[in-house]
Design a protein around this motif. Structure first.
Motif, PDB file in Angstrom:
ATOM      1  N   THR A 338       0.811  -1.223   0.000  1.00 26.75           N
ATOM      2  CA  THR A 338       0.000   0.000   0.000  1.00 26.75           C
ATOM      3  C   THR A 338       0.841   1.268   0.000  1.00 26.75           C
ATOM      4  OG1 THR A 338      -0.153  -0.113   2.422  1.00 26.75           O
ATOM      5  CG2 THR A 338      -1.934  -1.135   1.159  1.00 26.75           C
ATOM      6  N   GLU A 364      -7.159  -3.694   2.320  1.00 26.24           N
ATOM      7  CA  GLU A 364      -6.569  -2.549   1.624  1.00 26.24           C
ATOM      8  C   GLU A 364      -5.592  -3.012   0.539  1.00 26.24           C
ATOM      9  OE1 GLU A 364      -8.177  -1.319   5.478  1.00 26.24           O
ATOM     10  OE2 GLU A 364      -6.826  -2.939   4.859  1.00 26.24           O
ATOM     11  N   SER A 365      -4.751  -3.990   0.891  1.00 25.23           N
ATOM     12  CA  SER A 365      -3.805  -4.521  -0.100  1.00 25.23           C
ATOM     13  C   SER A 365      -4.534  -5.255  -1.215  1.00 25.23           C
ATOM     14  CB  SER A 365      -2.813  -5.470   0.578  1.00 25.23           C
ATOM     15  OG  SER A 365      -2.016  -4.798   1.517  1.00 25.23           O
ATOM     16  N   VAL A 368      -5.736  -2.933  -3.858  1.00 25.62           N
ATOM     17  CA  VAL A 368      -4.675  -2.527  -4.786  1.00 25.62           C
ATOM     18  C   VAL A 368      -4.466  -3.609  -5.841  1.00 25.62           C
ATOM     19  CG1 VAL A 368      -2.226  -1.943  -4.999  1.00 25.62           C
ATOM     20  CG2 VAL A 368      -3.546  -1.095  -3.042  1.00 25.62           C
TER      21      VAL A 368
END
Length: 445
Positions: A338, A364-365, A368
């Motif tokens: 991130t 969150e990762s 991505v």
């Protein structure tokens, strides 16, 4: 056209411990006619002054940078370079070939110490693994240790046998039989043996080879290591920052290491991905990038313990720490996904055909990864592993955190469409043929 004569090739002559007496007639003639003789002091001392009158030049240290300088300094003269045994087997021949070009060399090989040792031991050369510790850490031997294997170690000197015995004990191979063969091929040839567990021999002749019959202690505290990715987690020193065994095996499978390739392991943690990449083949290389200093030190220790001390560890945060690194064939990102610019920098560094594998455990990762998967394609998979654990008097499954893995090969740029131009060229050629035929007909008439 130039009428200059071709350059005089550099003659490379392999010498055994028996010196001048063991050379072929052609090798002797080459040394006798040489105007410049370059070699180590021990090798130069083996040549009789009466037969070899050339200028004697000992190799300086460091050796490799001196190769082009000495070649230029003595250009136009007949140069002979002395090597130990076979010059092209862990010898000076490689440096000369890379620096001067193979076409500039004329090599007279001599039986290598490996050939001599296998002849004395009755070991088939093709079934014998060779590890050199000349100018390299003895820790390299650890990667070659497997039950029942035969390994020849090219020693760095008189202290090497003791160092090898200590490493065997440390890695759980104390029962291994060791035989030290000294001055192979000379009148002073000698040998002695023992086991690593009980090794108490004093240092002997510095010119030696160590033969190891690998025997693993079944009660060793060190876990048994296989030859494929997915080593036991207990093989690593770690504080939890470790790609676990089953996910690690799947990750190496996606990275698909091949001999000679270079990996960037970004967010190294305990170094497991880079280490197991290098263990797949002796020529594989890896750079592990880790921002936390104590983790970086732990990676270095793990690499040495598992037989790949050549793993390069860069302490710093990506993407800044990636600047100036040699271009990779594959990149693994196991941490810091991130951080702005990390994935983009890795993608930019890859040449077309290079592979990128990224593991993510947080939402969150994963977000991505999903975005880049939409943009670049590849394969997106979810890896879930569960282990059986006691549940009261019964057994149940404990689920590890699932890992989302994205793997992709960087595409090659599209080639220009030449079909229209090819069609036009074909039509033009057809017109030319018609014209040629008509002209020929006119001549016939």
């Amino acid at each position: 056209m130039s009428s200059a004569p071709p350059p005089i090739p550099v003659t490379v002559v392999g010498l055994g411990a028996d010196g001048w007496a063991g050379l072929t007639a052609a090798a002797r003639a080459a040394l006798a006619s040489a105007e410049v003789l370059i070699g180590g002091p021990r090798q130069l001392d083996l040549l009789p002054a009466a037969e070899c009158g050339g200028l004697r030049v000992p190799w300086p240290s460091p050796l490799r940078p001196a190769v082009p300088r000495l070649a230029a300094e003595h250009a136009g003269r007949r140069i002979a370079v002395l090597a130990s045994g076979d010059p092209m087997f862990y010898g000076i021949g490689r440096a000369l070939s890379e620096e001067l070009g193979p076409q500039a060399l004329l090599v007279h090989p001599h039986p290598s110490s490996v050939s001599y040792a296998c002849a004395r031991l009755g070991w088939p050369v093709e079934d014998t693994e060779v590890v050199t510790v000349v100018g390299r850490p003895v820790a390299r031997l650890a990667a070659a240790l497997h039950e029942g294997r035969r390994v020849l170690v090219l020693s760095a000197g008189a202290a090497s046998p003791g160092e090898i015995a200590a490493l065997l004990r440390e890695r759980g191979f104390g029962p291994s039989r060791m035989r030290v063969l000294e001055q192979l091929g000379s009148e002073r040839e000698d040998a002695y043996e023992g086991t690593a567990d009980t090794w108490d021999h004093a240092p002997g002749d510095p010119l030696n080879v160590v033969a190891v019959d690998c025997r693993r202690d079944p009660d060793a505290a060190v876990p048994r290591l296989g030859a494929t990715p997915g080593l036991p987690d207990a093989a690593y020193e770690h504080n939890g920052q470790l790609t676990k065994r089953h996910v690690r095996a799947a990750t190496l499978c996606a990275l698909a290491p091949a001999p000679g390739e270079l990996l960037w392991d970004i967010g190294g943690g305990s170094g497991s991905i880079g280490i197991e990449w290098m263990r797949t083949h002796p020529s594989c290389r890896a750079v592990s990038v880790e921002r936390v200093p104590d983790r970086a030190e732990r990676i270095t220790r793990n690499a040495a313990a598992l037989g790949v001390p050549g793993l390069r560890v860069v302490t710093g945060a990506a993407p800044a720490a990636l600047a100036g690194l040699p271009a990779p064939d594959a990149v693994f990102i196991g941490g810091g996904l991130t951080v702005p610019g990390v994935l983009e920098a890795a993608w930019e560094a890859l040449a077309p055909g290079g592979r990128l594998v990224v593991n993510a455990v947080t939402l969150e990762s994963e977000a991505v990864l999903t975005e880049h998967y939409r943009r670049h394609g590849g394969e997106l998979v979810k890896l879930a592993v569960a282990h059986a654990v006691p549940v009261g008097g019964f057994t149940g499954w404990r689920q590890a955190m699932p890992v989302t893995q994205w793997s992709v090969t960087k595409p090659r740029p599209p080639q220009p469409d030449t079909s229209a131009a090819t069609a036009a060229d074909t039509a033009a050629a057809a017109v030319d043929i018609d014209i040629d035929i008509d002209t020929a007909n006119e001549k016939d008439q």
